[in-house]
Design an enzyme around this catalytic site. Sequence first.
Site, short mmCIF file in Angstrom:
data_model
loop_
_atom_site.label_atom_id
_atom_site.label_comp_id
_atom_site.label_asym_id
_atom_site.label_seq_id
_atom_site.Cartn_x
_atom_site.Cartn_y
_atom_site.Cartn_z
N ASP A 185 -7.06 0.06 2.82
CA ASP A 185 -5.64 0.66 3.12
C ASP A 185 -5.57 1.90 3.67
O ASP A 185 -4.84 2.23 4.54
CB ASP A 185 -5.13 0.55 1.38
CG ASP A 185 -5.08 -0.60 0.79
OD1 ASP A 185 -5.37 -1.45 1.50
OD2 ASP A 185 -4.82 -0.41 -0.36
N SER A 200 0.59 -1.27 -0.07
CA SER A 200 0.09 -0.03 0.08
C SER A 200 0.77 1.27 -0.08
O SER A 200 0.38 2.21 0.52
CB SER A 200 -1.06 0.03 1.09
OG SER A 200 -2.33 0.13 0.89
C1 GLA Z 1 -5.86 -3.40 -2.81
C2 GLA Z 1 -7.00 -2.27 -2.62
C3 GLA Z 1 -7.67 -2.87 -1.25
C4 GLA Z 1 -7.97 -4.21 -1.22
C5 GLA Z 1 -6.78 -5.01 -1.54
C6 GLA Z 1 -7.10 -6.56 -1.81
O1 GLA Z 1 -4.86 -2.98 -1.71
O2 GLA Z 1 -6.65 -0.75 -2.62
O3 GLA Z 1 -8.83 -2.00 -1.17
O4 GLA Z 1 -9.13 -4.58 -1.92
O5 GLA Z 1 -6.31 -4.38 -2.83
O6 GLA Z 1 -7.54 -6.96 -0.65
#
Ligand code: GLA
EC number: 2.7.1.157
Length: 458
Positions: free
Chosen positions: A190, A145
Amino acid sequence: MATESPATRRVQVAEHPRLLKLKEMFNSKFGSIPKFYVRAPGRVNIIGEHIDYCGYSVLPMAVEQDVLIAVEPVKTYALQLANTNPLYPDFSTSANNVQIDKTKPLWHNYFLCGLKGIQEHFGLSNLTGMNCLVDGNIPPSSGLSSSSALVCCAGLVTLTVLGRSLSKVELAEICAKSERYIGTEGGGMDQSISFLAEEGTAKLIEFSPLRATDVKLPSGAVFVIANSCVEMNKAATSHFNIRVMECRLAAKLLAKYKSLQWDKVLRLEEVQAKLGISPEEMLSVTEDALHPEPYNPEEICRCLGISLEELRTQILSPNTQDVLIFKLYQRAKHVYSEAARVLQFKKICEEAPENMVQLLGELMNQSHMSCRDMYECSCPELDQLVDICRKFGAQGSRLTGAGWGGCTVSIVPADRLPSFLANVHKAYYQRSDGSLAPEKQSLFATKPGGGALVLLEA
Ligand code: GLA
């Protein structure tokens, strides 16, 4: 908690090498001293993958790696962005006219998402300008993230420059929404954990309304992150949005099958809630209502009684218009089973049975299998890394984040950590073909870190 704002902390910049370096670089770049700093952490999702955008709870924790921005508000409308990493070029624009280019996920666009979210929330057309120097140490495109941390950090920077205040929950909701300007239909996990994280605890994040509950992880185990070194930028391909659309279509078909008002339904969780049954029970509804063979757009239209034109304009996102195959059965099976695993994981953490590390590990292994086989968001390198981690002592191991590359997270009994790290390093990173760039290699134990905050020089 729902009304609490991000903390502001006073720090001796000279005592923090990273802040000091940032301050000095800022000075040589802009010829002045930053007024304040903001940090926002990345995260590792322990369990609950690809279910936040279906309305289901997830279980992440913040990592200590973060995005740090040094900021100086200026009296003009000029927004100047620079990055300590020379791979990310300088960018400048007018804070009055923020344009986000969806065609290329350039780094500065994530900053602009955070800024635009706050600007729109307060209905402001005139924002003051600022000079910002960004420094990030979250490995990019690795499922930890880094992009959301930048969006959240920029959101809090903008809020602070404006001298306004918002709660962590409001900030998380604004930043989750505004990150979609990049074109990816992410859920809110995230951004929520970046603001709501607290040191020492993982969090169960629930949506509608957004809230976070502490989940105490077992003291006898360590969570280890390992990068597969396959880069996956979810905004650069349509994989991610295709999954979001498949889940949306599955929700509509399930709702129609159960004679619910399907046209209003967007998320798999809504179908479950309307039927008043458990996620596990939804697995058998899925068996009855959907078939494992992929659906084509014509069949979906027939099932819902709509035209292809309506499917494209009213249901699908811009970058999924030409998709010809939708695996609705497999995606729904993953989502309902994963939603159940998150709740089981939390329950085991609360009850703390003697074999809890083993039980948690089994849930993580099942999660990986479901991501690999039903959701098809793994890749051969992630599967190999997960196998290596299990072989050398992890009780459970799974991909984390969006997948298709990026990192794994493993639960490892604390006493096995040193041998685990040494063996995994040897087996995965020290390959004889030297194909893995050393700068991308990362294998480290992590613990739950704190959330976003503002730092002022003491
Ligand atoms: C990305 C998205 C999240 C989530 C993940 C998978 O990080 O931003 O919102 O959907 O993938 O779990």
